[in-house]
Motif scaffolding. Structure first.
Motif, mmCIF file in Angstrom:
data_model
loop_
_atom_site.group_PDB
_atom_site.id
_atom_site.type_symbol
_atom_site.label_atom_id
_atom_site.label_comp_id
_atom_site.label_asym_id
_atom_site.label_seq_id
_atom_site.Cartn_x
_atom_site.Cartn_y
_atom_site.Cartn_z
ATOM 1 N N ARG A 101 -1.437 -36.987 30.209
ATOM 2 C CA ARG A 101 -0.865 -37.266 28.944
ATOM 3 C C ARG A 101 -0.418 -36.302 28.093
ATOM 4 O O ARG A 101 -0.164 -36.606 26.702
ATOM 5 C CB ARG A 101 -1.503 -38.520 28.346
ATOM 6 C CG ARG A 101 -1.895 -39.592 29.373
ATOM 7 C CD ARG A 101 -2.718 -40.755 28.717
ATOM 8 N NE ARG A 101 -1.312 -41.642 28.161
ATOM 9 C CZ ARG A 101 -1.805 -42.854 27.563
ATOM 10 N NH1 ARG A 101 -2.701 -43.160 27.129
ATOM 11 N NH2 ARG A 101 -0.654 -43.561 27.020
ATOM 12 N N TYR A 102 -0.652 -34.995 28.449
ATOM 13 C CA TYR A 102 -0.510 -33.731 27.537
ATOM 14 C C TYR A 102 0.766 -33.930 26.751
ATOM 15 O O TYR A 102 0.878 -33.868 25.312
ATOM 16 C CB TYR A 102 -0.809 -32.549 28.123
ATOM 17 C CG TYR A 102 -0.688 -31.344 27.211
ATOM 18 C CD1 TYR A 102 -1.424 -31.046 26.172
ATOM 19 C CD2 TYR A 102 0.489 -30.700 27.327
ATOM 20 C CE1 TYR A 102 -1.121 -29.999 25.297
ATOM 21 C CE2 TYR A 102 0.936 -29.813 26.399
ATOM 22 C CZ TYR A 102 -0.078 -29.207 25.402
ATOM 23 O OH TYR A 102 0.259 -28.417 24.473
ATOM 24 N N ASP A 103 1.784 -34.023 27.748
ATOM 25 C CA ASP A 103 3.032 -33.807 26.845
ATOM 26 C C ASP A 103 3.415 -34.722 26.075
ATOM 27 O O ASP A 103 3.862 -34.639 24.880
ATOM 28 C CB ASP A 103 4.417 -33.742 28.005
ATOM 29 C CG ASP A 103 4.281 -32.384 28.747
ATOM 30 O OD1 ASP A 103 3.810 -31.488 28.221
ATOM 31 O OD2 ASP A 103 5.094 -32.410 29.706
ATOM 32 N N VAL A 111 2.336 -16.937 27.970
ATOM 33 C CA VAL A 111 0.840 -17.083 28.140
ATOM 34 C C VAL A 111 0.304 -18.383 27.948
ATOM 35 O O VAL A 111 0.990 -18.883 26.905
ATOM 36 C CB VAL A 111 0.199 -15.998 27.441
ATOM 37 C CG1 VAL A 111 -1.308 -16.227 27.511
ATOM 38 C CG2 VAL A 111 0.522 -14.740 28.078
ATOM 39 N N ALA A 112 -0.683 -18.942 28.572
ATOM 40 C CA ALA A 112 -1.162 -20.248 28.245
ATOM 41 C C ALA A 112 -0.027 -21.147 28.239
ATOM 42 O O ALA A 112 0.135 -21.991 27.370
ATOM 43 C CB ALA A 112 -2.102 -20.344 26.813
ATOM 44 N N THR A 113 0.778 -21.334 29.003
ATOM 45 C CA THR A 113 2.088 -21.933 29.450
ATOM 46 C C THR A 113 1.993 -23.376 29.447
ATOM 47 O O THR A 113 2.715 -24.062 29.262
ATOM 48 C CB THR A 113 2.948 -21.480 30.269
ATOM 49 O OG1 THR A 113 4.324 -21.751 30.211
ATOM 50 C CG2 THR A 113 2.443 -22.005 31.907
ATOM 51 N N MET A 120 2.245 -18.206 32.665
ATOM 52 C CA MET A 120 0.654 -17.994 33.084
ATOM 53 C C MET A 120 -0.024 -18.733 32.189
ATOM 54 O O MET A 120 -0.119 -19.275 31.251
ATOM 55 C CB MET A 120 0.529 -16.681 32.847
ATOM 56 C CG MET A 120 -0.912 -16.274 33.075
ATOM 57 S SD MET A 120 -1.515 -15.744 31.384
ATOM 58 C CE MET A 120 -2.984 -16.364 31.576
ATOM 59 N N ASP A 121 -1.314 -19.557 33.156
ATOM 60 C CA ASP A 121 -2.295 -20.368 32.511
ATOM 61 C C ASP A 121 -3.427 -20.084 33.198
ATOM 62 O O ASP A 121 -3.374 -19.920 34.387
ATOM 63 C CB ASP A 121 -1.882 -21.743 32.342
ATOM 64 C CG ASP A 121 -2.341 -22.631 31.426
ATOM 65 O OD1 ASP A 121 -1.873 -22.914 30.339
ATOM 66 O OD2 ASP A 121 -3.637 -23.109 31.606
ATOM 67 N N PHE A 122 -4.622 -20.871 32.824
ATOM 68 C CA PHE A 122 -5.740 -20.581 33.775
ATOM 69 C C PHE A 122 -5.913 -22.093 34.391
ATOM 70 O O PHE A 122 -7.026 -22.095 35.072
ATOM 71 C CB PHE A 122 -6.846 -19.903 33.136
ATOM 72 C CG PHE A 122 -7.690 -20.755 31.854
ATOM 73 C CD1 PHE A 122 -7.576 -21.838 31.522
ATOM 74 C CD2 PHE A 122 -8.644 -19.975 31.539
ATOM 75 C CE1 PHE A 122 -8.154 -22.234 30.537
ATOM 76 C CE2 PHE A 122 -9.578 -20.341 30.410
ATOM 77 C CZ PHE A 122 -9.105 -21.560 29.758
HETATM 78 C C1 LIG Z 1 -2.555 -26.701 24.048
HETATM 79 S S1 LIG Z 1 -2.110 -26.023 25.203
HETATM 80 C C2 LIG Z 1 -0.553 -25.526 25.200
HETATM 81 C C3 LIG Z 1 0.427 -25.493 26.303
HETATM 82 C C4 LIG Z 1 1.719 -24.822 26.013
HETATM 83 N N1 LIG Z 1 1.935 -23.460 25.795
HETATM 84 C C5 LIG Z 1 2.603 -25.831 25.049
HETATM 85 O O1 LIG Z 1 3.345 -25.056 24.365
HETATM 86 O O2 LIG Z 1 2.512 -27.079 25.015
HETATM 87 C C6 LIG Z 1 -3.137 -24.746 25.650
HETATM 88 C C7 LIG Z 1 -3.050 -24.047 26.996
HETATM 89 O O3 LIG Z 1 -3.880 -23.107 26.871
HETATM 90 C C8 LIG Z 1 -4.582 -22.657 28.325
HETATM 91 N N2 LIG Z 1 -5.555 -21.683 27.966
HETATM 92 C C9 LIG Z 1 -6.725 -21.803 27.119
HETATM 93 N N3 LIG Z 1 -7.252 -20.656 27.173
HETATM 94 C C10 LIG Z 1 -6.714 -19.795 28.275
HETATM 95 C C11 LIG Z 1 -7.008 -18.559 28.659
HETATM 96 N N4 LIG Z 1 -8.044 -17.850 28.242
HETATM 97 N N5 LIG Z 1 -6.319 -18.152 29.447
HETATM 98 C C12 LIG Z 1 -5.234 -18.913 29.943
HETATM 99 N N6 LIG Z 1 -4.854 -19.988 29.659
HETATM 100 C C13 LIG Z 1 -5.458 -20.729 28.505
HETATM 101 C C14 LIG Z 1 -5.193 -23.990 28.393
HETATM 102 O O4 LIG Z 1 -5.151 -24.297 29.792
HETATM 103 C C15 LIG Z 1 -3.809 -25.018 28.199
HETATM 104 O O5 LIG Z 1 -2.900 -25.239 29.257
#
Ligand SMILES: C[S@@+](CC[C@H](N)C(=O)[O-])C[C@H]1O[C@@H](n2cnc3c(N)ncnc32)[C@H](O)[C@@H]1O
Length: 237
Positions: free
Chosen positions: A12-14, A47-49, A70-72
């Motif tokens: 449900r994130y989006d 990053v953290a996509t 990229m994301d983890f």
């Molecule tokens: C609030 S979401 C934002 C997602 C997206 N960028 C957006 O615009 O909606 C935060 C994201 O950061 C990722 N994340 C948090 N810490 C991270 C890290 N150290 N390395 C890679 N991804 C990370 C999480 O897995 C999550 O997908």
């Protein structure tokens, strides 16, 4: 902890992000993609996509570019992959699973590297900014989009009320993990001020750092530049 939080809200994130930001998140990502400056590598990274919304916007606006998303968290990226497939972008956007503080790319690989609503969740923010700066080419850009606490005026107080009372209530009804949204509110309230965060980017070696207050300052876009080795310091756009 961050992995646990995002793994419970993935599906449900989006929906929740659009709802809780009153759909402003779409405009904020668009603004970020518009500020992006092209260089010579023809490569960009987000990053953290998460579910890849900003990576998609970047690829859409830069048809001749290759984008790394990229994301983890594999669960978030799986949703991103589905969207990329639907938009026919899988040949130009590559999903990479990695940690933002250890980017698996050589220095100077990208024209620009962005992070949207991700830096707040990374405990060692300085290390993440340094890594993003390392992988951009000389003269390249680092863009950080993040939710911030507005000033202490009427709107600031109203927003804190929204974060502390309204958002947790909405999350309790709509989210499988309301604690995730309590964490979200808390992390926004404790994020550095825009001037402190700009200073952090400068300390990480970026110059000409500029911050753009969006929607009355509830979100900021921070843009900084890596020094251009040929010209000494690269001019601002
Ligand atoms: C609030 S979401 C934002 C997602 C997206 N960028 C957006 O615009 O909606 C935060 C994201 O950061 C990722 N994340 C948090 N810490 C991270 C890290 N150290 N390395 C890679 N991804 C990370 C999480 O897995 C999550 O997908």
């Amino acid at each position: 902890m961050v992995r646990d939080i995002f793994s419970t809200v993935t599906k449900r994130y989006d929906f929740l992000t659009h709802l809780l930001s009153l759909y402003r998140d779409i405009a904020w990502r668009r603004f970020t993609a518009k500020k992006l400056r092209r260089g010579t590598t023809r490569r960009l990274m987000d990053v953290a996509t998460g579910t890849a919304d900003l990576a998609i916007e970047m690829a859409r606006r830069n048809p001749a570019y290759f984008v790394v998303a990229m994301d983890f968290m594999a669960e978030m990226m799986a949703l991103g992959a589905r969207k990329l497939g639907e938009k026919n972008l899988l040949h130009r956007v590559c999903l990479v699973q990695a940690d933002a503080v250890y980017l698996p790319f050589p220095s100077g690989t990208f024209d620009a590297v962005s992070i949207a609503f991700g830096i707040r969740n990374i405990p060692d923010k300085m290390k993440a900014i340094r890594e993003m700066s390392r992988v951009v080419a000389p003269g390249g850009q680092v863009l950080v989009l993040e939710m911030t606490r507005p000033g202490h005026g009427f709107f600031g107080r109203l927003y804190v009320f929204y974060l502390q009372k309204v958002m947790p209530l909405a999350a309790r009804v709509l989210s499988p993990n309301p604690a995730a949204y309590l964490y979200l509110a808390d992390s926004i309230l404790h994020f550095p001020s825009s001037s402190d965060f700009s200073d952090m980017m400068k300390s990480a070696g970026l110059h000409s750092v500029k911050s753009y207050a969006l929607t009355l300052g509830i979100t900021h876009l921070f843009v900084g530049y890596k020094e251009d080795e040929q010209c000494g310091v690269h001019g601002t756009p």
